[in-house]
Design an enzyme around this catalytic site. Structure first.
Site, PDB file in Angstrom:
ATOM      1  N   MET A   1      -9.391  -3.047   8.114  1.00 27.33           N
ATOM      2  CA  MET A   1      -8.876  -3.409   9.431  1.00 27.33           C
ATOM      3  C   MET A   1      -8.090  -2.286  10.133  1.00 27.33           C
ATOM      4  SD  MET A   1      -7.868  -7.366   8.482  1.00 27.33           S
ATOM      5  CE  MET A   1      -7.601  -7.892  10.159  1.00 27.33           C
ATOM      6  N   GLU A   2      -8.140  -1.069   9.617  1.00 25.10           N
ATOM      7  CA  GLU A   2      -7.340   0.017  10.244  1.00 25.10           C
ATOM      8  C   GLU A   2      -8.016   1.384  10.321  1.00 25.10           C
ATOM      9  OE1 GLU A   2      -6.137  -1.624   7.437  1.00 25.10           O
ATOM     10  OE2 GLU A   2      -4.977  -3.151   8.517  1.00 25.10           O
TER      11      GLU A   2
ATOM     12  N   ASP B   1     -11.807  -6.982  -2.853  1.00 23.69           N
ATOM     13  CA  ASP B   1     -12.617  -8.212  -2.742  1.00 23.69           C
ATOM     14  C   ASP B   1     -14.013  -7.829  -2.251  1.00 23.69           C
ATOM     15  OD1 ASP B   1     -10.750  -7.992  -0.114  1.00 23.69           O
ATOM     16  OD2 ASP B   1     -12.760  -8.654   0.423  1.00 23.69           O
TER      17      ASP B   1
ATOM     18  N   GLU C   1       0.814  -1.220   0.000  1.00 27.17           N
ATOM     19  CA  GLU C   1       0.000   0.000   0.000  1.00 27.17           C
ATOM     20  C   GLU C   1       0.851   1.274   0.000  1.00 27.17           C
ATOM     21  OE1 GLU C   1      -4.048  -1.810   2.065  1.00 27.17           O
ATOM     22  OE2 GLU C   1      -2.459  -1.092   3.371  1.00 27.17           O
TER      23      GLU C   1
ATOM     24  N   GLY D   1     -12.571  -4.492   1.582  1.00 24.95           N
ATOM     25  CA  GLY D   1     -13.587  -5.413   1.084  1.00 24.95           C
ATOM     26  C   GLY D   1     -14.871  -4.621   0.855  1.00 24.95           C
TER      27      GLY D   1
HETATM   28  N1  ADE Z   1      -9.254  -5.490   3.505  1.00 17.44           N
HETATM   29  C1  ADE Z   1      -9.474  -5.868   2.229  1.00 17.44           C
HETATM   30  N2  ADE Z   1     -10.409  -6.828   2.176  1.00 17.44           N
HETATM   31  C2  ADE Z   1     -10.788  -7.078   3.452  1.00 17.44           C
HETATM   32  C3  ADE Z   1     -11.693  -7.977   4.047  1.00 17.44           C
HETATM   33  N3  ADE Z   1     -12.421  -8.822   3.306  1.00 17.44           N
HETATM   34  N4  ADE Z   1     -11.811  -7.965   5.399  1.00 17.44           N
HETATM   35  C4  ADE Z   1     -11.072  -7.112   6.149  1.00 17.44           C
HETATM   36  N5  ADE Z   1     -10.192  -6.256   5.631  1.00 17.44           N
HETATM   37  C5  ADE Z   1     -10.043  -6.229   4.295  1.00 17.44           C
END
Ligand code: ADE
Length: 230
Positions: free
Chosen positions: A172-173, A196, A12, A78
């Site tokens: 996640m951040e 995703d 990143e 995501g």
């Molecule tokens: N970052 C990218 N895709 C993610 C996902 N499916 N869950 C958590 N963090 C992500």
């Protein structure tokens, strides 16, 4: 002015470091921080490593140790919203921690003690991102981002986060960085490119698209920096 640009993973921040060419590396708090001057403005760049704890530490270090006075986060997420496809960009309007649960004491899911469920990103940088999107001829969506210490690869969990937080994307951040910036009065901006759909195929999609989506996000964030310094 000193601008912090942070990501969670090497992929990143690599496209940002590549663009800068020369930078100074300092090791601090078990991490590497890269300092550079860009168009006459000081930058500090780092990837935190994944998750809320590391991102909290890194954001706090960039502000309190390196003296950053605004923070831009670049990375992947995501998708929750069906209008977000792999490679699309989302700008966070506000962020919440989907795994913070003190509901036993009568608070809503995601409630931050002595705070609120959501932390709002800087309105001026969100406005600026609309101009950048126009200049780059890119469509960028605005939405709510939910953060937690889980890689979500499960429709049921994703739907729960969607319903509970009205979130459009998850990662996640972002929300932990938001709490830090809010507490220290530092304007912040979180941009994510979709890697995703947080479903059963998420880990495969993530592995396939991480690098490409991270580049999309980094390019946009550097255009934001151009606008801020210009
Ligand atoms: N970052 C990218 N895709 C993610 C996902 N499916 N869950 C958590 N963090 C992500």
């Amino acid at each position: 002015m000193k601008i912090a640009i942070m990501g969670a993973m090497p992929e990143e921040v690599a496209p940002i470091l590549e663009k800068l060419g020369e930078y100074k590396t300092t090791e601090y708090a078990n991490n590497k921080f890269y300092e550079a001057t860009y168009k006459g403005v000081d930058l500090v760049i780092a990837y935190s490593k994944i998750g809320k704890v590391f991102s909290t530490l890194t954001a706090s270090t960039m502000i309190q140790h390196f003296g950053a006075d605004r923070l831009l986060f670049s990375g992947v997420a995501g998708a929750i919203s069906s209008s977000l496809k792999v490679g699309d960009l989302i700008v966070a309007t506000k962020l919440a921690q989907h795994d913070l649960d003190i509901t036993a004491f009568g608070h809503p899911f995601g409630y931050v003690p002595e705070g609120s469920v959501y932390v709002e990103a800087d309105a001026k940088m969100i406005e600026m991102s609309k101009e950048v999107a126009k200049e780059m001829d890119k469509s960028v969506q605005e939405g709510i981002i939910a953060t937690g210490d889980q890689f979500v690869a499960n429709e049921e969990k994703k739907n729960w986060i969607a319903d509970t937080f009205k979130a459009d994307a998850l990662e996640m951040e972002g929300a932990s960085v938001a709490v830090v910036c809010n507490a220290l009065n530092i304007p912040f901006f979180v941009l994510r490119a979709i890697s995703d759909a947080a479903d059963m195929d998420a880990s495969f999609s993530f592995d396939e698209f991480l690098e490409k989506s991270a580049v999309e996000s980094a390019e946009f964030v550097m255009k934001m920096v151009d606008k801020i310094v210009g």
